[in-house]
Design a protein around this motif. Structure first.
Motif, mmCIF file in Angstrom:
data_model
loop_
_atom_site.group_PDB
_atom_site.id
_atom_site.type_symbol
_atom_site.label_atom_id
_atom_site.label_comp_id
_atom_site.label_asym_id
_atom_site.label_seq_id
_atom_site.Cartn_x
_atom_site.Cartn_y
_atom_site.Cartn_z
ATOM 1 N N ASN A 36 4.336 -1.180 -4.598
ATOM 2 C CA ASN A 36 3.426 -0.455 -5.472
ATOM 3 C C ASN A 36 2.440 -1.362 -6.200
ATOM 4 O OD1 ASN A 36 4.248 2.623 -5.726
ATOM 5 N ND2 ASN A 36 6.145 1.475 -5.490
ATOM 6 N N SER A 39 1.138 -4.027 -1.985
ATOM 7 C CA SER A 39 0.809 -3.104 -0.887
ATOM 8 C C SER A 39 2.042 -2.873 -0.026
ATOM 9 C CB SER A 39 -0.306 -3.698 -0.008
ATOM 10 O OG SER A 39 0.167 -4.840 0.678
ATOM 11 N N ASP A 41 2.072 -3.503 3.058
ATOM 12 C CA ASP A 41 2.138 -4.682 3.926
ATOM 13 C C ASP A 41 2.969 -5.794 3.279
ATOM 14 O OD1 ASP A 41 0.684 -3.688 6.061
ATOM 15 O OD2 ASP A 41 -1.241 -4.316 5.221
ATOM 16 N N GLY A 344 5.749 2.575 -1.673
ATOM 17 C CA GLY A 344 4.301 2.439 -1.700
ATOM 18 C C GLY A 344 3.584 2.975 -0.475
ATOM 19 N N LYS A 346 1.336 5.149 1.622
ATOM 20 C CA LYS A 346 0.238 6.080 1.327
ATOM 21 C C LYS A 346 -0.378 6.633 2.613
ATOM 22 C CE LYS A 346 -0.911 3.984 -3.129
ATOM 23 N NZ LYS A 346 0.228 3.052 -3.153
#
Length: 448
Positions: A36, A39, A41, A344, A346
């Motif tokens: 969060n 990223s 990644d 996280g 999205k």
């Protein structure tokens, strides 16, 4: 006697559960914070770095975990001199190897190490920053785990709980400080982990000297003597070998799985796999607590020659792990989307792939947990060949299945772990029957 053993079992179990809970929350929440604040990644980059963590843990298992069982045997037989000798030699050897690893991989070849584990140019900078700090601080990892093993078998599992809980709380708080306030990015996450371990080590050292109470009466002391040095090392390494082999095979599995997933399923796939590996931390919460209890309390019963005591301990361990696994599976199946979004996610591709993988992995880890506990049982009863076979097969069975499923049945790839563990379970059953294994504690088993 049974009532006393029952109390001991639950004292050890819940102390080690708290240790594992703290470590589990530390790892999982760490991933949530990174996902969060940086990223998705970054979560993948941490997962790509996990073979390093596992290799460091292998050093601990090979030396300190094996020595911990031997120390427990010695304390059970009231052989204080042997316990002190094993304790001293295990800690000095493991920390020395940690320092060598830090210099070689963290100072001399940091970029080569990072590139070995991550070939994706998009993820490489994140993985490299995380790994460099991780390698330099690895002696703190080893010392923390080593002291935890020794303090636990020395009768203070609650102190281990306190140390690990504070360690992980410090880690999570410093994650926020280092990442958000200092702007260190993903390197702040690995830095926070190391500082947390240093705090935990300071707490564990109070087992021997408390600033408010002075020196303790612990039978374990550091002793420096060359007498029987190589014989002690041989005993320690032999005892820890099955667990260490399982761990080094797991290192190979983590590396292979990361490579296969990233190569065949891209960023969405490696993110989903990273979330599943965090799910494994939840299972490990119960598995670690059960196995630590089984090793510590079971080894003491073996040292005493108490056959009924060890049978009772094993039964309780399997009963507890069954309840824990069933509960975890149900929770994951009810809330897969919420779990994926916690890290996280999205992009819709990340979310859908993560949900699909979680459903299957929730079930896949069940046979893994049973097999791992069974390996500890074989080890306690000194069926070394069976323990060695399981330690090898736990990971090595999965690698070819992963490869075949990725190449031939990509739509069913996430079933790879479940298929591999069912294959291994079948092989263990066949070997157990073929070798006519009987879990009987005979007098020679209590002798070194």
């Amino acid at each position: 006697m049974n009532q006393s053993l029952n109390k001991q079992f639950h004292n050890y179990l819940w102390a080690y559960i708290l240790v594992a809970l703290s470590a589990c929350l530390g790892n999982v929440v760490d991933g949530i914070i990174v996902g969060n604040f940086i990223s998705g990644d970054a979560v993948s980059a941490i997962n790509l770095s996990k073979p390093i963590n596992q290799f460091i843990y292998t050093i601990h298992l090979l030396i300190n975990a094996g020595a911990g069982m031997l120390v427990a045997y010695a304390l059970g037989k009231n052989d204080i001199q042997d316990a002190r000798r094993l304790f001293s030699r295990a800690l000095t050897l493991s920390v020395s190897l940690g320092v060598v690893l830090a210099v070689v991989a963290g100072v001399i070849f940091p970029s080569q190490t990072a590139h070995l584990l991550c070939q994706n140019e998009h993820l490489l900078p994140l993985a490299s920053d995380y790994m460099r700090i991780l390698l330099l601080g690895n002696p703190a990892f080893i010392l923390m785990w080593g002291l935890s093993s020794m303090v636990g078998v020395d009768g203070s599992p609650k102190l281990v709980s306190v140390a690990v809980i504070v360690d992980n709380i410090a880690n999570l708080l410093l994650d926020i400080v280092f990442i958000q306030c200092f702007g260190w990015g993903i390197a702040g996450s690995s830095s926070a982990t190391i500082v947390g371990h240093i705090i935990g080590i300071a707490i564990l050292l109070t087992h021997w000297w408390n600033p408010f109470k002075g020196r303790s009466e612990s039978p374990l002391r550091l002793v420096f003597s060359h007498e029987g040095l190589f014989a002690s090392w041989r005993r320690i390494l032999s005892q820890g070998a099955p667990l260490a082999i399982a761990s080094i095979c797991l290192t190979a599995l983590l590396y292979s799985a990361n490579y296969i997933v990233l190569d065949n399923f891209g960023r969405a796939g490696i993110f989903a796999f990273s979330v599943c590996m965090n799910l494994l931390q939840i299972y490990n919460l119960f598995l670690s607590g059960t196995c630590q209890t089984l090793q510590s309390l079971g080894a003491i019963q073996v040292g005493k020659g108490d056959a009924e005591g060890i049978k009772t301990t094993v039964r309780k361990a399997f009963r507890f792990i069954t309840i824990a696994m069933a509960t975890t599976c149900i929770i994951v199946w009810l809330f897969p989307s919420a779990i994926v979004r916690l890290f996280g996610a999205k992009e819709e591709a990340f979310i859908s792939e993560g949900i699909h993988a979680l459903y299957i992995f929730a079930l896949s880890f069940v046979p893994f947990c049973y097999i791992y506990v069974l390996m500890i049982v074989y080890k306690l009863y000194r069926y070394h060949r069976m323990a060695l076979f399981i330690s090898l097969a736990l990971s090595l069975t999965v690698i070819p299945v992963l490869w075949v499923m990725a190449k031939c049945f990509p739509s069913y790839f996430w079933y790879s772990y479940l298929i591999a563990y069912l294959i291994e379970g079948t092989a263990i059953f066949i070997l157990h029957k073929a070798n006519k294994v009987k879990f009987v504690l005979t007098p020679p088993l209590t002798q070194e």
